[in-house]
Write a protein that holds these residues in place. Sequence first.
Motif, mmCIF file in Angstrom:
data_model
loop_
_atom_site.group_PDB
_atom_site.id
_atom_site.type_symbol
_atom_site.label_atom_id
_atom_site.label_comp_id
_atom_site.label_asym_id
_atom_site.label_seq_id
_atom_site.Cartn_x
_atom_site.Cartn_y
_atom_site.Cartn_z
ATOM 1 N N ALA A 1 6.908 0.790 1.185
ATOM 2 C CA ALA A 1 5.342 2.095 0.781
ATOM 3 C C ALA A 1 5.860 3.590 0.387
ATOM 4 N N ALA A 2 7.169 4.031 0.670
ATOM 5 C CA ALA A 2 7.187 5.341 0.329
ATOM 6 C C ALA A 2 7.406 4.785 -1.357
ATOM 7 N N ALA B 1 12.530 10.426 6.396
ATOM 8 C CA ALA B 1 13.309 10.100 5.429
ATOM 9 C C ALA B 1 13.175 9.459 4.285
ATOM 10 N N ALA B 2 11.890 7.843 4.745
ATOM 11 C CA ALA B 2 11.626 7.668 3.515
ATOM 12 C C ALA B 2 10.425 7.949 2.379
ATOM 13 N N SER B 3 9.596 9.043 3.095
ATOM 14 C CA SER B 3 8.878 9.622 2.259
ATOM 15 C C SER B 3 8.566 11.315 2.460
ATOM 16 N N PRO B 4 9.230 12.408 1.915
ATOM 17 C CA PRO B 4 9.185 13.152 2.548
ATOM 18 C C PRO B 4 7.635 14.083 2.193
ATOM 19 N N ALA C 1 1.329 -1.521 0.151
ATOM 20 C CA ALA C 1 -0.094 -0.279 -0.016
ATOM 21 C C ALA C 1 0.521 1.154 -0.023
ATOM 22 N N PRO C 2 0.958 2.094 -1.062
ATOM 23 C CA PRO C 2 1.011 3.058 -0.722
ATOM 24 C C PRO C 2 1.813 4.063 0.689
ATOM 25 N N LEU C 3 3.070 4.743 1.190
ATOM 26 C CA LEU C 3 2.595 5.819 2.316
ATOM 27 C C LEU C 3 2.207 7.016 2.042
ATOM 28 N N ARG C 4 1.001 7.092 1.763
ATOM 29 C CA ARG C 4 0.638 8.891 2.019
ATOM 30 C C ARG C 4 0.586 9.683 2.903
ATOM 31 N N GLY D 1 21.311 5.503 9.808
ATOM 32 C CA GLY D 1 19.953 6.453 8.288
ATOM 33 C C GLY D 1 20.834 7.702 7.761
ATOM 34 N N SER D 2 19.554 7.721 6.865
ATOM 35 C CA SER D 2 20.668 8.849 6.352
ATOM 36 C C SER D 2 19.818 10.552 7.149
#
Length: 474
Positions: free
Chosen positions: A392-393, A250-253, A223-226, A426-427
């Motif tokens: 997901a992102a 970080a994964a999905s700004p 499922a897409p992460l929104r 991580g980043s």
Amino acid sequence: AAASAPPPAAAPVAAPAPPPAAAAPEPVTQQKPVMQKLLILYGTQTGNSRGVAKELGAEAAAHGFEARVLGMEKWKELDFEQDKTPLVLVSSSTGNGDAPDNADKFYRFAKKRSTPPVFKGVPFAVCALGDSNYEQFCEVGRQFDQHLERLGGNRFLKRCDVDEVDGIEAHVHPWAEKLWPALKALKQVAPAQANRGAEQAAEAAPAKAAAKGAAPAAAPAVAPLRSLTVFHSGGLTEEIAELIKAEAAAASPAASVRLLAMAKFKPWLAELDAAAASAPQHAVFLCQTVENEQPPEEAGPCVRFLQRRTHAAGMLAGKLHFAVLGLGDSNLLLDRQTTAAKDCNQVAQAVDRRLSELGADRFHPRGEADDRTGNQEVQPWLAALRASLAAAAAAAANGGNGGRSTTANGTNGTNGANNGANNSNGSNGARSAEPDPDAGAGPEKPLLARIVAARWLTASTESPTAGGRAGWES
């Protein structure tokens, strides 16, 4: 002259012998029908469960079963795995989710992680008695239902939760009407091959189709992460929530990430109905278990709301993708020398199970940590969660076609997590800027380890005699 002798008298004609009497017909002995065995165990404090068990035992003969009704205090006399006799378990809950006195030892035996699969192949059904005025409604029956399956049993009928507020008979009689047909559906010619009845047959249909060459079902799409909401109950859970927020950002700004206290779950749920119309939402639940297997006060409203049995089974279907992390403390258990994280995270287990029952999709396996061992399970779980969030992102970036889910709907989120456990920063360079009190003594500790160390140090200095636990309770 001698008189001549008179002629001899004629011999009397013998009457014809009567025909031999017909042999008496042999009495016809009606062969008794073979009675199938049934074991009914009860755990009772005030006699209600015993009454239900006795009533079921009395009805059994009319349905072709030879029932043996026993109190749970006699469980050691039984060889469940060898006999494979179908089992009906009836138990009440006392106090705030405690086992009745006569069921306590059997209950502890069933809950222990070291217990072997003694119910392997045993068909079972559970009737749980409780009072909905108490938070831990039918808790003992629910736990038995869960652990009998974990120990190899085959549930052939869905559990019945009896609310004494409504009246016992109002729940037991409808359930009993389903019980007897379900028992008859079991293949008891060879008890060792007993199946799970009609329910199990329905569940097994996809597997049979696959065995015949049908293509296995594809793994569910990621499922897409929104939007991500991280629920916490204060204290350490809030600090872990901040870590998850940073990972998600970080994964999905582009994703919306927020932290909420579990006390605000019910109003958030109202928002979910509107938001899910455009896309399913993601949520992570950080669940603590404190004394007596209870949630902390901040989490109580959420846990009690989820436990309501009046919710529609699919109320969260297509709306929510979730993950659960449990934080417990096996120091609070009586048999703590033989226990682990799975034994002290009842709240997380209940929330995870209930969300799934309500139709939500698990996007990452449940994690369970133990305060007694320094919550060392948290870091690998977070590392694995990072991968799930990244997938997901990626799905969101690709318009929802980010591939297939690789996280099973299991209960242990540590599998494969060690690949990133030692790289928790991580980043997100912002977290690395925090001063490290151990700088110069080796590589920098992950942020979670520093949080735990700092909390223990503070607690120890505030209350040396409390074993370092002061300040942990939230």
